[in-house]
Write a protein that holds these residues in place. Sequence first.
Motif, PDB file in Angstrom:
ATOM      1  N   GLU A  55      -1.614  -8.245 -10.704  1.00  0.00           N
ATOM      2  CA  GLU A  55      -0.888  -9.511 -10.810  1.00  0.00           C
ATOM      3  C   GLU A  55       0.452  -9.384 -10.076  1.00  0.00           C
ATOM      4  O   GLU A  55       1.290  -8.550 -10.414  1.00  0.00           O
ATOM      5  CB  GLU A  55      -0.640  -9.865 -12.281  1.00  0.00           C
ATOM      6  N   TYR A  56       0.630 -10.217  -9.058  1.00  0.00           N
ATOM      7  CA  TYR A  56       1.880 -10.245  -8.293  1.00  0.00           C
ATOM      8  C   TYR A  56       2.346 -11.686  -8.168  1.00  0.00           C
ATOM      9  O   TYR A  56       1.529 -12.608  -8.071  1.00  0.00           O
ATOM     10  CB  TYR A  56       1.664  -9.682  -6.876  1.00  0.00           C
ATOM     11  N   SER A  57       3.647 -11.849  -8.140  1.00  0.00           N
ATOM     12  CA  SER A  57       4.189 -13.165  -7.816  1.00  0.00           C
ATOM     13  C   SER A  57       4.020 -13.394  -6.318  1.00  0.00           C
ATOM     14  O   SER A  57       3.924 -12.441  -5.537  1.00  0.00           O
ATOM     15  CB  SER A  57       5.666 -13.246  -8.215  1.00  0.00           C
ATOM     16  N   GLU A  58       3.999 -14.646  -5.911  1.00  0.00           N
ATOM     17  CA  GLU A  58       3.794 -14.961  -4.494  1.00  0.00           C
ATOM     18  C   GLU A  58       4.900 -14.402  -3.615  1.00  0.00           C
ATOM     19  O   GLU A  58       4.684 -14.100  -2.444  1.00  0.00           O
ATOM     20  CB  GLU A  58       3.684 -16.479  -4.301  1.00  0.00           C
ATOM     21  N   ASP A  59       6.106 -14.247  -4.168  1.00  0.00           N
ATOM     22  CA  ASP A  59       7.214 -13.747  -3.347  1.00  0.00           C
ATOM     23  C   ASP A  59       7.265 -12.211  -3.320  1.00  0.00           C
ATOM     24  O   ASP A  59       8.223 -11.630  -2.792  1.00  0.00           O
ATOM     25  CB  ASP A  59       8.552 -14.316  -3.821  1.00  0.00           C
ATOM     26  N   TRP A  60       6.217 -11.550  -3.872  1.00  0.00           N
ATOM     27  CA  TRP A  60       6.188 -10.082  -3.821  1.00  0.00           C
ATOM     28  C   TRP A  60       6.197  -9.579  -2.377  1.00  0.00           C
ATOM     29  O   TRP A  60       6.733  -8.511  -2.088  1.00  0.00           O
ATOM     30  CB  TRP A  60       4.958  -9.548  -4.561  1.00  0.00           C
TER      31      TRP A  60
ATOM     32  N   ARG B  25     -11.429  -2.683  -7.154  1.00  0.00           N
ATOM     33  CA  ARG B  25     -11.551  -3.434  -8.415  1.00  0.00           C
ATOM     34  C   ARG B  25     -10.189  -3.877  -8.922  1.00  0.00           C
ATOM     35  O   ARG B  25     -10.006  -5.016  -9.360  1.00  0.00           O
ATOM     36  CB  ARG B  25     -12.251  -2.563  -9.449  1.00  0.00           C
ATOM     37  N   TYR B  26      -9.213  -2.964  -8.851  1.00  0.00           N
ATOM     38  CA  TYR B  26      -7.885  -3.291  -9.365  1.00  0.00           C
ATOM     39  C   TYR B  26      -7.253  -4.434  -8.568  1.00  0.00           C
ATOM     40  O   TYR B  26      -6.763  -5.414  -9.139  1.00  0.00           O
ATOM     41  CB  TYR B  26      -6.982  -2.059  -9.329  1.00  0.00           C
ATOM     42  N   LEU B  27      -7.271  -4.327  -7.252  1.00  0.00           N
ATOM     43  CA  LEU B  27      -6.588  -5.330  -6.433  1.00  0.00           C
ATOM     44  C   LEU B  27      -7.323  -6.669  -6.404  1.00  0.00           C
ATOM     45  O   LEU B  27      -6.676  -7.720  -6.296  1.00  0.00           O
ATOM     46  CB  LEU B  27      -6.416  -4.805  -5.002  1.00  0.00           C
ATOM     47  N   SER B  28      -8.639  -6.644  -6.511  1.00  0.00           N
ATOM     48  CA  SER B  28      -9.396  -7.894  -6.420  1.00  0.00           C
ATOM     49  C   SER B  28      -9.533  -8.616  -7.757  1.00  0.00           C
ATOM     50  O   SER B  28      -9.796  -9.818  -7.790  1.00  0.00           O
ATOM     51  CB  SER B  28     -10.790  -7.633  -5.843  1.00  0.00           C
ATOM     52  N   GLN B  29      -9.335  -7.884  -8.870  1.00  0.00           N
ATOM     53  CA  GLN B  29      -9.599  -8.486 -10.168  1.00  0.00           C
ATOM     54  C   GLN B  29      -8.409  -8.471 -11.128  1.00  0.00           C
ATOM     55  O   GLN B  29      -8.271  -9.397 -11.938  1.00  0.00           O
ATOM     56  CB  GLN B  29     -10.766  -7.744 -10.851  1.00  0.00           C
TER      57      GLN B  29
END
Length: 255
Positions: free
Chosen positions: A136-141, A129-133
């Motif tokens: 929040e990460y920036s694309e360069d993470w 649930r946490y990772l799919s919803q």
Amino acid sequence: MELSEARLLDALAGLQAALGCLTLLLLRRIGSSYGRHSSPRLGWQMPARLAWVLQELPSLALPLLECARAAPSHLRRRPNALLLAMFLVHYAHRTLIFPFLIRGGKPTPLLIWVMAFTFCTFNGYLQGRYLSQYAEYSEDWVTDPRFLTGFALWLVGMLINIHSDHILRTLRKPGETGYKIPRGGLFEYVTAANFFGEIVEWCGYALASWSAQAGTFAFFTLCVLATRAEEHHRWYLEKFEDYPKSRKMLFPFLF
């Protein structure tokens, strides 16, 4: 609604950390009652393969269900997709491959299975649930040193875990019974090489995720597997007079 569920996921992460501490204390006091340490006093038992498949299944099925429900824009983010893949790869192996490689295997007490199933349901929901919803990460993470180091640790830990399980499965030749001293791989350095690999794997996942949800999962894993490693180590020392005295319990060269 989203804000309240985000807070719920943070609260569940805190609960997981507390459960890790409680489990550590309980297992040190009463033992694991699992595998070679199992007791018939725990009542009805399940066949090993069936128990493994069913107890691990929620950690595979629930994140996949959350992925199906997630907004496409969220899953298109590379950090979220890669972290979910890391979690799912482990549990795809644990659910669909590992149980069918077991040779024999002691039955699992129903009580232990219920506890494992409950945890996998809880953690499968929490991570999925946490990772799919919500994560929040920036694309360069994915180029951040924390992600790269964590991913490397996750991969190395998983390979150590799989290789160590292979060594344990092939200790006995066809027709042989009883226990033997594991040899080869990291078993030359620690009693619980398979547990060491899994701890490294989930610590890497936690570092790559950089979240309370993944961090408390790694902490819970450490609490459970450290106590089981201690129990295994003591058992080997009592059972085998020639057990290598220089072999550490869980962490090479340390303890």
